[in-house]
Design an enzyme around this catalytic site. Structure first.
Site, PDB file in Angstrom:
ATOM      1  N   HIS A 384       0.819  -1.216   0.000  1.00 13.20           N
ATOM      2  CA  HIS A 384       0.000   0.000   0.000  1.00 13.20           C
ATOM      3  C   HIS A 384       0.853   1.266   0.000  1.00 13.20           C
ATOM      4  O   HIS A 384       0.349   2.366  -0.258  1.00 13.20           O
ATOM      5  CB  HIS A 384      -0.924   0.003   1.227  1.00 13.20           C
ATOM      6  N   ASP A 388      -2.478   2.399  -4.234  1.00 17.06           N
ATOM      7  CA  ASP A 388      -3.681   2.301  -3.430  1.00 17.06           C
ATOM      8  C   ASP A 388      -4.555   1.136  -3.910  1.00 17.06           C
ATOM      9  O   ASP A 388      -4.243   0.456  -4.888  1.00 17.06           O
ATOM     10  CB  ASP A 388      -4.468   3.607  -3.494  1.00 17.06           C
TER      11      ASP A 388
END
Length: 411
Positions: A384, A388
């Site tokens: 992450h 995203d």
């Protein structure tokens, strides 16, 4: 005269090898070519054969201990043959080399270093003591002239382990539960298992991992696979599998979503044009990830051939360290074990890894009609810090489209 068996050099970059298992013990007879031990270095493991007929006179390096290549790990000779003189000469030479190297690196040694060098101790014993954080000045040597042997260090380690302060008990609450339970067997974490443990723990500690799950309808893909399998076998001597189609679909998807073909290194996101595809292979003693380089330039058949060749060589312990480095994305398939969705752990410093599960048949509505379809579970773990959830989901959706329209994989 006794024959020295040394730690082999398993690769150009090898600095240390470990004896994972001794198949023979001191006093056992051996034949030339007979397996006597398993040796490993990082992710390479091989079986060591006896160089001569005779008897195992002494095992110098115990299981789980790492030593540099060229180090004597055992002796083979005639039964009851004495090796004390040979061992003494070798260890004396090693001590002199080590002392010379120390002097070259430190022209003006400190008083503490000088005192340490005056203590008579074998190189193996010194290495064991340093690994256990033991002060060699507190160890009583039983060798010639008060020389500290590996047996002396092993005894010191055992004695220190039996003495535990109250503060250490407070720091290890799990011992309260286990101290009265006698283990059936204690297996040292070494070799491949140790490397995997360190890398996986580091992966979870040093990245922000998230896993997305999706299902692909591969009914048409499996039908296509069956149609062209015979042709591929005749013309290319290669059997096409679902994994081969998945690998090709992953490569095509990575070309469209370059942020997934990346790595997080030193607070920078490194994006790659070349796709070096890692294919996880399960071995009896651990997991290795051979790498298919420049997979974007390979057809479905070429990918399939490389996947099978690397997997075969991995199981035979013939891969070099270079063939297991530099991947930019990894595929891990647990379908053969009946697993559907799972959470694969990133192969650092990669930004993504795809977990492939077992296919299963289920009724699905196609329009108003209920049909039997074959479903393939997919699990994508991504970093992450690099991207995203939306772009990661977009990559997974593209992969799903390629698998559900399998002819596009051939184009």
């Amino acid at each position: 005269m006794a024959v020295e068996v040394v730690m082999p050099k398993l690769g150009m970059s090898m600095k240390e090898g470990t004896v994972s298992v001794w198949n023979k013990q001191a006093g056992d007879p051996v034949k030339k070519g007979e397996l006597i031990a398993s040796i490993n270095s990082e992710k390479i493991e091989m079986e060591l054969e006896s160089p001569a007929d005779g008897t195992i006179l002494d095992i110098v390096v115990p299981e789980g201990e790492g030593v540099p290549p060229g180090t004597v790990i055992c002796y083979i000779g005639e039964a009851n043959e004495s090796i004390s003189k040979i061992e003494k000469n070798i260890e004396t030479a090693q001590t002199e080399v080590a002392a010379t190297a120390t002097k070259l690196k430190e022209p003006q040694p400190s008083v503490q270093t000088a005192a340490k060098e005056k203590i008579k101790i074998s190189p193996v014993a010194r290495k064991m003591a340093e690994a256990a954080n033991l002060d060699i000045r507190t160890i009583q040597g039983t060798g010639p002239g008060g020389r500290i042997t590996k047996e002396d260090v092993q005894k010191a380690i055992a004695n220190s382990s039996s003495v535990e302060s109250p503060s250490s008990k407070e720091q290890k609450p799990t011992e309260t539960f286990t101290h009265n339970i006698e283990p059936t067997k204690k297996v040292p974490v070494a070799g491949i298992r140790k490397i995997i443990a360190e890398r996986m723990q580091g992966s979870l500690q040093n990245s922000a991992q998230l896993t997305l799950n999706m299902k692909a309808d591969v009914t048409d893909l499996i039908a296509l696979q069956k149609q062209i399998t015979e042709t591929a076998q005749i013309h290319y001597e290669t059997k096409l599998t679902v994994t081969d189609f998945v690998a090709r679909a992953v490569v095509l998807s990575l070309q469209q979503h370059k942020e997934m073909n990346s790595a997080y290194i030193n607070d920078q996101i490194h994006l790659f044009d070349s796709i070096h595809l890692g294919m996880a292979v399960a071995l009896d003693k651990g997991l290795v990830v051979p790498v298919i380089r420049n997979a974007e330039n390979q057809s479905l058949i070429q990918l399939a051939q490389n996947i099978k060749s690397l997997a075969k060589r991995a199981r035979q312990g013939q891969l070099s360290q270079e063939e297991m480095k530099g991947s930019t994305f990894t595929i891990s398939n647990l379908g053969a074990y009946g697993i559907e969705h799972f959470t694969p752990i990133l192969n650092p410093p990669e930004a993504g890894i795809l977990g492939v599960g077992a296919t299963y048949d289920t009724p699905v509505y196609i329009g108003d009609k209920l049909e039997r379809r074959t479903i393939l579970p997919l699990s994508l773990t991504f970093d992450h810090r690099v991207l995203d959830g939306a772009p990661a989901a977009a990559f997974l959706r593209t992969l799903k489209q390629y698998l559900e329209e399998p002819f596009t994989v051939l184009l």
